[in-house]
Design a protein around this motif. Structure first.
Motif, PDB file in Angstrom:
ATOM      1  N   ASN A   3      -2.300  37.311   4.035  1.00 24.43           N
ATOM      2  CA  ASN A   3      -3.433  36.723   4.835  1.00 24.43           C
ATOM      3  C   ASN A   3      -3.283  37.146   6.387  1.00 24.43           C
ATOM      4  OD1 ASN A   3      -4.575  35.008   2.815  1.00 24.43           O
ATOM      5  ND2 ASN A   3      -3.177  33.492   2.956  1.00 24.43           N
ATOM      6  N   LEU A   4      -4.227  36.593   7.075  1.00 30.21           N
ATOM      7  CA  LEU A   4      -4.162  37.380   8.497  1.00 30.21           C
ATOM      8  C   LEU A   4      -3.833  36.212   9.398  1.00 30.21           C
ATOM      9  CD1 LEU A   4      -7.637  39.314   7.526  1.00 30.21           C
ATOM     10  CD2 LEU A   4      -5.365  40.100   7.498  1.00 30.21           C
ATOM     11  N   ARG A   5      -3.691  36.872  10.607  1.00 31.24           N
ATOM     12  CA  ARG A   5      -3.346  36.041  11.877  1.00 31.24           C
ATOM     13  C   ARG A   5      -4.646  35.833  12.965  1.00 31.24           C
ATOM     14  NH1 ARG A   5       0.634  38.797  14.344  1.00 31.24           N
ATOM     15  NH2 ARG A   5       0.007  40.372  13.099  1.00 31.24           N
ATOM     16  N   VAL A   6      -4.813  34.754  13.619  1.00 33.00           N
ATOM     17  CA  VAL A   6      -5.854  34.767  14.554  1.00 33.00           C
ATOM     18  C   VAL A   6      -5.155  33.553  15.566  1.00 33.00           C
ATOM     19  CG1 VAL A   6      -8.067  33.842  15.215  1.00 33.00           C
ATOM     20  CG2 VAL A   6      -7.745  35.091  12.895  1.00 33.00           C
ATOM     21  N   THR A   7      -5.366  34.038  16.888  1.00 36.09           N
ATOM     22  CA  THR A   7      -5.134  32.988  17.951  1.00 36.09           C
ATOM     23  C   THR A   7      -6.387  32.776  18.729  1.00 36.09           C
ATOM     24  OG1 THR A   7      -3.070  34.102  18.284  1.00 36.09           O
ATOM     25  CG2 THR A   7      -3.955  32.757  20.236  1.00 36.09           C
ATOM     26  N   MET A   8      -6.896  31.366  18.645  1.00 31.17           N
ATOM     27  CA  MET A   8      -8.008  31.179  19.225  1.00 31.17           C
ATOM     28  C   MET A   8      -7.795  29.887  20.234  1.00 31.17           C
ATOM     29  SD  MET A   8     -11.146  29.146  17.016  1.00 31.17           S
ATOM     30  CE  MET A   8     -11.546  30.899  15.761  1.00 31.17           C
ATOM     31  N   ASP A  10      -9.129  27.405  22.726  1.00 34.49           N
ATOM     32  CA  ASP A  10     -10.347  26.487  22.717  1.00 34.49           C
ATOM     33  C   ASP A  10     -10.931  26.126  24.090  1.00 34.49           C
ATOM     34  OD1 ASP A  10      -8.946  24.177  23.670  1.00 34.49           O
ATOM     35  OD2 ASP A  10      -8.696  23.318  21.736  1.00 34.49           O
ATOM     36  N   VAL A  11     -11.944  25.347  24.174  1.00 30.86           N
ATOM     37  CA  VAL A  11     -12.857  25.139  25.447  1.00 30.86           C
ATOM     38  C   VAL A  11     -11.879  24.289  26.320  1.00 30.86           C
ATOM     39  CG1 VAL A  11     -15.144  25.361  24.694  1.00 30.86           C
ATOM     40  CG2 VAL A  11     -13.974  23.300  24.300  1.00 30.86           C
ATOM     41  N   ASP A  12     -11.028  23.502  26.077  1.00 34.37           N
ATOM     42  CA  ASP A  12     -10.123  22.660  26.427  1.00 34.37           C
ATOM     43  C   ASP A  12      -8.775  23.516  26.798  1.00 34.37           C
ATOM     44  OD1 ASP A  12     -11.526  20.539  26.332  1.00 34.37           O
ATOM     45  OD2 ASP A  12     -10.901  20.120  24.372  1.00 34.37           O
ATOM     46  N   SER A  13      -8.574  24.744  26.728  1.00 34.79           N
ATOM     47  CA  SER A  13      -7.596  25.639  26.851  1.00 34.79           C
ATOM     48  C   SER A  13      -6.382  25.326  26.018  1.00 34.79           C
ATOM     49  CB  SER A  13      -7.044  25.663  28.217  1.00 34.79           C
ATOM     50  OG  SER A  13      -8.188  26.031  29.266  1.00 34.79           O
ATOM     51  N   VAL A  14      -6.687  24.760  24.939  1.00 38.88           N
ATOM     52  CA  VAL A  14      -5.605  24.476  23.801  1.00 38.88           C
ATOM     53  C   VAL A  14      -5.618  25.840  22.856  1.00 38.88           C
ATOM     54  CG1 VAL A  14      -4.645  23.175  21.657  1.00 38.88           C
ATOM     55  CG2 VAL A  14      -5.881  22.046  23.982  1.00 38.88           C
ATOM     56  N   VAL A  15      -4.262  26.283  22.592  1.00 39.50           N
ATOM     57  CA  VAL A  15      -4.073  27.575  22.142  1.00 39.50           C
ATOM     58  C   VAL A  15      -3.705  27.125  20.673  1.00 39.50           C
ATOM     59  CG1 VAL A  15      -2.730  29.679  21.788  1.00 39.50           C
ATOM     60  CG2 VAL A  15      -3.283  29.009  23.948  1.00 39.50           C
ATOM     61  N   HIS A  16      -4.664  27.778  19.663  1.00 39.73           N
ATOM     62  CA  HIS A  16      -4.348  27.576  18.270  1.00 39.73           C
ATOM     63  C   HIS A  16      -3.998  28.732  17.724  1.00 39.73           C
ATOM     64  CE1 HIS A  16      -6.692  23.656  18.529  1.00 39.73           C
ATOM     65  NE2 HIS A  16      -7.504  24.327  19.233  1.00 39.73           N
ATOM     66  N   ARG A  95     -10.692  40.463   8.577  1.00 39.35           N
ATOM     67  CA  ARG A  95     -10.348  41.582   7.401  1.00 39.35           C
ATOM     68  C   ARG A  95      -9.270  42.081   8.065  1.00 39.35           C
ATOM     69  NH1 ARG A  95     -14.684  43.067  10.947  1.00 39.35           N
ATOM     70  NH2 ARG A  95     -14.302  45.092  12.146  1.00 39.35           N
ATOM     71  N   PRO A  96      -8.353  42.939   7.190  1.00 41.93           N
ATOM     72  CA  PRO A  96      -7.064  43.453   7.601  1.00 41.93           C
ATOM     73  C   PRO A  96      -6.942  44.227   8.932  1.00 41.93           C
ATOM     74  CG  PRO A  96      -7.404  43.903   5.289  1.00 41.93           C
ATOM     75  CD  PRO A  96      -8.627  43.431   5.904  1.00 41.93           C
ATOM     76  N   GLU A  97      -7.855  45.006   9.539  1.00 42.51           N
ATOM     77  CA  GLU A  97      -7.940  45.553  10.843  1.00 42.51           C
ATOM     78  C   GLU A  97      -8.017  44.664  11.750  1.00 42.51           C
ATOM     79  OE1 GLU A  97     -10.086  46.319   8.338  1.00 42.51           O
ATOM     80  OE2 GLU A  97     -12.137  46.752   9.103  1.00 42.51           O
ATOM     81  N   LEU A  98      -8.302  43.338  11.547  1.00 39.01           N
ATOM     82  CA  LEU A  98      -8.480  41.975  12.454  1.00 39.01           C
ATOM     83  C   LEU A  98      -7.278  41.427  12.404  1.00 39.01           C
ATOM     84  CD1 LEU A  98     -12.182  41.075  12.441  1.00 39.01           C
ATOM     85  CD2 LEU A  98     -10.955  42.894  14.169  1.00 39.01           C
ATOM     86  N   ASP A  99      -6.238  41.640  11.836  1.00 41.59           N
ATOM     87  CA  ASP A  99      -4.901  40.989  11.767  1.00 41.59           C
ATOM     88  C   ASP A  99      -4.405  40.608  13.119  1.00 41.59           C
ATOM     89  OD1 ASP A  99      -3.001  39.457  10.767  1.00 41.59           O
ATOM     90  OD2 ASP A  99      -1.587  41.133  10.425  1.00 41.59           O
ATOM     91  N   GLY A 100      -4.183  39.583  13.636  1.00 42.40           N
ATOM     92  CA  GLY A 100      -3.707  39.361  15.200  1.00 42.40           C
ATOM     93  C   GLY A 100      -4.822  39.142  16.048  1.00 42.40           C
ATOM     94  N   LEU A 101      -6.133  39.229  15.765  1.00 40.18           N
ATOM     95  CA  LEU A 101      -7.027  38.742  16.600  1.00 40.18           C
ATOM     96  C   LEU A 101      -7.067  37.804  17.563  1.00 40.18           C
ATOM     97  CD1 LEU A 101     -10.232  39.759  17.049  1.00 40.18           C
ATOM     98  CD2 LEU A 101     -10.722  38.081  15.760  1.00 40.18           C
ATOM     99  N   GLU A 102      -7.521  38.013  19.025  1.00 39.45           N
ATOM    100  CA  GLU A 102      -7.406  37.088  19.736  1.00 39.45           C
ATOM    101  C   GLU A 102      -8.853  36.673  20.349  1.00 39.45           C
ATOM    102  OE1 GLU A 102      -4.634  37.926  22.916  1.00 39.45           O
ATOM    103  OE2 GLU A 102      -3.166  38.533  21.276  1.00 39.45           O
ATOM    104  N   VAL A 103      -9.107  35.479  20.465  1.00 34.89           N
ATOM    105  CA  VAL A 103     -10.546  34.914  20.773  1.00 34.89           C
ATOM    106  C   VAL A 103     -10.407  33.558  21.555  1.00 34.89           C
ATOM    107  CG1 VAL A 103     -11.743  36.231  18.976  1.00 34.89           C
ATOM    108  CG2 VAL A 103     -11.113  33.815  18.995  1.00 34.89           C
TER     109      VAL A 103
END
Length: 117
Positions: A3-8, A10-16, A95-103
């Motif tokens: 499985n893959l990792r994402v850091t998001m 939010d609009v309240d500056s809370v990091v998920h 997808r695998p090449e987006l593992d670690g994506l930050e938005v």
């Protein structure tokens, strides 16, 4: 399959941080399933609104790709908050090449009611 990792952020500056995202999951689905502030996904992922608008971290934008014509038309509706790395979360599927994506979730456009958030 891992499985893959994402850091998001939010609009309240809370990091998920999500460490168990399945391949093929859209950023909109991920945000909605986890109650990320600012990800509404009013159209359900049909690229017919801009309520899942995110800014992709500059280092990742080349890997997510640019919006197609339809997505760009939806982003144009929120031109007052559109940035150079804007994407609709419903159109970015993990997808695998987006593992670690930050938005970062974009703020609401001026025409969206603030009460929606």
């Amino acid at each position: 399959m891992r499985n893959l990792r994402v850091t998001m952020t939010d609009v309240d500056s809370v990091v998920h941080r999500f460490d168990d995202v399945e391949d093929g999951t859209s950023l909109m689905e991920l945000g909605r399933q986890n109650g990320v502030a600012g990800i509404l996904g009013d159209c359900g992922g049909g690229c017919a609104c801009a309520t899942c608008h995110v800014y992709v971290a500059q280092d990742w934008y080349g890997r997510t790709g640019e919006p197609d014509e339809i997505e760009y038309a939806m982003l144009d509706m929120v031109a007052d908050v559109m940035g150079p790395t804007s994407r609709l979360g419903c159109q970015v599927k993990m997808r695998p090449e987006l593992d670690g994506l930050e938005v970062t979730v974009a703020p609401a456009a001026s025409y969206w009611p603030a009460a929606s958030y």
